[in-house]
Design a protein around this motif. Sequence first.
Motif, PDB file in Angstrom:
ATOM      1  N   MET A   6      14.200  -1.125   2.433  1.00 44.03           N
ATOM      2  CA  MET A   6      14.667  -2.171   2.743  1.00 44.03           C
ATOM      3  C   MET A   6      14.072  -2.624   4.703  1.00 44.03           C
ATOM      4  O   MET A   6      14.637  -1.678   5.760  1.00 44.03           O
ATOM      5  CB  MET A   6      16.546  -2.914   3.211  1.00 44.03           C
ATOM      6  CG  MET A   6      16.138  -2.558   1.605  1.00 44.03           C
ATOM      7  SD  MET A   6      18.388  -2.595   1.951  1.00 44.03           S
ATOM      8  CE  MET A   6      18.861  -4.810   1.087  1.00 44.03           C
ATOM      9  N   LYS A   7      13.337  -3.601   4.672  1.00 41.89           N
ATOM     10  CA  LYS A   7      13.105  -3.980   6.202  1.00 41.89           C
ATOM     11  C   LYS A   7      12.769  -5.439   6.394  1.00 41.89           C
ATOM     12  O   LYS A   7      13.238  -6.132   6.251  1.00 41.89           O
ATOM     13  CB  LYS A   7      11.027  -3.822   5.949  1.00 41.89           C
ATOM     14  CG  LYS A   7      10.367  -4.272   7.349  1.00 41.89           C
ATOM     15  CD  LYS A   7      10.046  -5.215   7.958  1.00 41.89           C
ATOM     16  CE  LYS A   7       9.330  -5.552   9.122  1.00 41.89           C
ATOM     17  NZ  LYS A   7       8.874  -6.765   9.398  1.00 41.89           N
ATOM     18  N   PHE A   8      13.389  -5.493   7.549  1.00 43.16           N
ATOM     19  CA  PHE A   8      13.921  -6.423   8.106  1.00 43.16           C
ATOM     20  C   PHE A   8      12.825  -7.543   9.564  1.00 43.16           C
ATOM     21  O   PHE A   8      13.255  -6.368  10.704  1.00 43.16           O
ATOM     22  CB  PHE A   8      15.669  -6.739   9.308  1.00 43.16           C
ATOM     23  CG  PHE A   8      17.046  -6.404   7.828  1.00 43.16           C
ATOM     24  CD1 PHE A   8      16.360  -7.934   6.910  1.00 43.16           C
ATOM     25  CD2 PHE A   8      16.561  -5.441   7.026  1.00 43.16           C
ATOM     26  CE1 PHE A   8      17.350  -7.910   5.819  1.00 43.16           C
ATOM     27  CE2 PHE A   8      17.714  -5.108   6.160  1.00 43.16           C
ATOM     28  CZ  PHE A   8      18.205  -6.091   5.653  1.00 43.16           C
ATOM     29  N   ARG A 151       0.295  -5.472  16.459  1.00 43.72           N
ATOM     30  CA  ARG A 151       1.162  -5.434  16.030  1.00 43.72           C
ATOM     31  C   ARG A 151       1.567  -6.260  14.748  1.00 43.72           C
ATOM     32  O   ARG A 151       0.397  -6.319  13.786  1.00 43.72           O
ATOM     33  CB  ARG A 151       1.127  -7.450  17.379  1.00 43.72           C
ATOM     34  CG  ARG A 151       1.085  -6.870  18.691  1.00 43.72           C
ATOM     35  CD  ARG A 151       2.005  -7.180  19.127  1.00 43.72           C
ATOM     36  NE  ARG A 151       3.221  -7.257  18.875  1.00 43.72           N
ATOM     37  CZ  ARG A 151       3.714  -8.146  19.562  1.00 43.72           C
ATOM     38  NH1 ARG A 151       2.877  -8.804  20.875  1.00 43.72           N
ATOM     39  NH2 ARG A 151       5.099  -9.242  18.930  1.00 43.72           N
ATOM     40  N   GLY A 152       2.740  -6.413  14.466  1.00 41.47           N
ATOM     41  CA  GLY A 152       2.891  -6.673  13.043  1.00 41.47           C
ATOM     42  C   GLY A 152       3.286  -5.181  12.247  1.00 41.47           C
ATOM     43  O   GLY A 152       3.720  -5.119  11.094  1.00 41.47           O
ATOM     44  N   GLY A 153       3.343  -4.402  13.471  1.00 43.24           N
ATOM     45  CA  GLY A 153       3.365  -2.693  12.544  1.00 43.24           C
ATOM     46  C   GLY A 153       4.239  -2.240  11.673  1.00 43.24           C
ATOM     47  O   GLY A 153       4.324  -1.517  10.865  1.00 43.24           O
ATOM     48  N   SER A 154       5.424  -3.463  11.577  1.00 42.72           N
ATOM     49  CA  SER A 154       6.924  -2.239  10.810  1.00 42.72           C
ATOM     50  C   SER A 154       6.539  -2.279   9.543  1.00 42.72           C
ATOM     51  O   SER A 154       6.945  -1.750   8.914  1.00 42.72           O
ATOM     52  CB  SER A 154       7.711  -3.216  11.187  1.00 42.72           C
ATOM     53  OG  SER A 154       8.346  -3.074  12.735  1.00 42.72           O
ATOM     54  N   ASP A 155       6.142  -3.452   8.911  1.00 47.35           N
ATOM     55  CA  ASP A 155       5.908  -3.893   7.438  1.00 47.35           C
ATOM     56  C   ASP A 155       4.815  -2.448   7.436  1.00 47.35           C
ATOM     57  O   ASP A 155       5.899  -2.418   6.394  1.00 47.35           O
ATOM     58  CB  ASP A 155       4.826  -5.104   7.087  1.00 47.35           C
ATOM     59  CG  ASP A 155       5.450  -6.511   7.738  1.00 47.35           C
ATOM     60  OD1 ASP A 155       6.576  -6.608   7.402  1.00 47.35           O
ATOM     61  OD2 ASP A 155       4.500  -7.366   8.135  1.00 47.35           O
ATOM     62  N   THR A 156       3.812  -2.522   8.059  1.00 46.03           N
ATOM     63  CA  THR A 156       3.462  -0.959   7.777  1.00 46.03           C
ATOM     64  C   THR A 156       4.459   0.612   7.676  1.00 46.03           C
ATOM     65  O   THR A 156       3.784   1.092   6.698  1.00 46.03           O
ATOM     66  CB  THR A 156       2.264  -0.774   8.135  1.00 46.03           C
ATOM     67  OG1 THR A 156       1.701  -1.535   8.588  1.00 46.03           O
ATOM     68  CG2 THR A 156       1.151   0.033   7.720  1.00 46.03           C
TER      69      THR A 156
HETATM   70 MG    MG Z   1       5.890  -9.352  10.684  1.00 43.66          MG
END
Ligand code: MG
Length: 419
Positions: A6-8, A151-156
């Motif tokens: 689960m990613k927040f 940037r935005g790397g948490s999705d990955t």
């Molecule tokens: Mg994002």
Amino acid sequence: MPLLVMKFGGTSVADLARIENAAKKVQREVERGYDVIVIVSAMSGKTNELVGWVETTSKLYDAREYDAVVSSGENVTAGLMALRLQEMGVPARSWQGWQVPINTTSAHSAARFVDIPRANIDAKFAEGFKVAVVAGFQGVSPEGRITTLGRGGSDTTAVAFAAAFGAERCDIYTDVDGIYTTDPRITSKARKLKKIAFEEMLELASLGAKVLQTRSVELAMRYKVRLRVLSSFEDTDENSGTLVCDEDEIMESKVVSGIAYSRDEAKITLVTVEDRPGIAAAIFGPLAEAGVNVDMIVQNISEKDYDDHPGAVTDMTFSCPINQVARARKAMEDAKAAGLINYDDLAVDEDVAKVSVVGIGMRSHAGVAAKMFRALSAENVNIKVIATSEIKISVLIDRKYMELAVQALHDAFDLHKAG
Ligand code: MG
Ligand code: ASP
């Protein structure tokens, strides 16, 4: 134990109340019998603030220290999330990238995963922990330094964990409730999709539907990680949001699934270049070296003895992001000065936008392009450049018609209707 990732995202953990709200969603999955790996972003705005602090302190900063600072936002939310879960009676602990370890390359601020060994986290699950809260966006280099993924790397990070741990699904909780047929701000007829294929999502993501980092979708496609995008601000259940999955899982699919757009495009034409072997390489080589992301390319029919030019000449047109025009212009002027290419004029049109129709159904259906062009012509929208791929047709048009074009195409392909 079945396992869920689960990613927040940043808005979903923006303050303590939202962290509590997210923790409740995690608790519910634990109660359903899942072990959960939670990936957290920094609180919204935090990463920007940290980047600002670095840039103010040091203009030509040491990239290793940039990563040390900029990765810290995720450490805070990981610890707070673990604390909140403990308060709720859920056995949880936080993990920073180096503790897992999340092994990456040493390309600071743009690192890529090397591997994520499972042993440490698996041992904790075996001890009775139900939740591993992992700081997104970060890892550790072979040199033992902290890295970040871009940037935005948490999705990955989330997708990489889902692949490494064989998760049943990777749920991406965010501030929108799913993936839409197009941007709902452009047409209220935009409809939330129940399912979308990886390849379609990739086209939509890179074309400006900014919900998922493009790399996360590439990774999900490679490892067939089922991704679900859903809202952290609503009551959600197994059917909420949009599932991004293999096309085999999509039974009925429309020919076109969505309309994407990109507002900030520019069109550059080199007028009267020689038409000879090697000319494209002589133009696009220097552009690539200058870091210009060329998108669409059109070479006109060549004309013999055009005007006062002996031999064959042609016009070469390409598009790129508007903020790269200066770089592109310089690359072309330098190439001309060095005698690599010659042209009469370099014409720049900075008032264009790109609109694309996307759908895996196009592979097996003819007539999509004709229908698209007819819909645009009915609105008197002039098409300046056309490019196609197996599942996408893109056109460059005057920016002032962009919204109109998206609306017309959404109507033409009946995207407001389900199924
Ligand atoms: Mg994002
Ligand atoms: N916090 C990082 C960023 O803002 C990573 C992420 O949230 O995905 O880019």
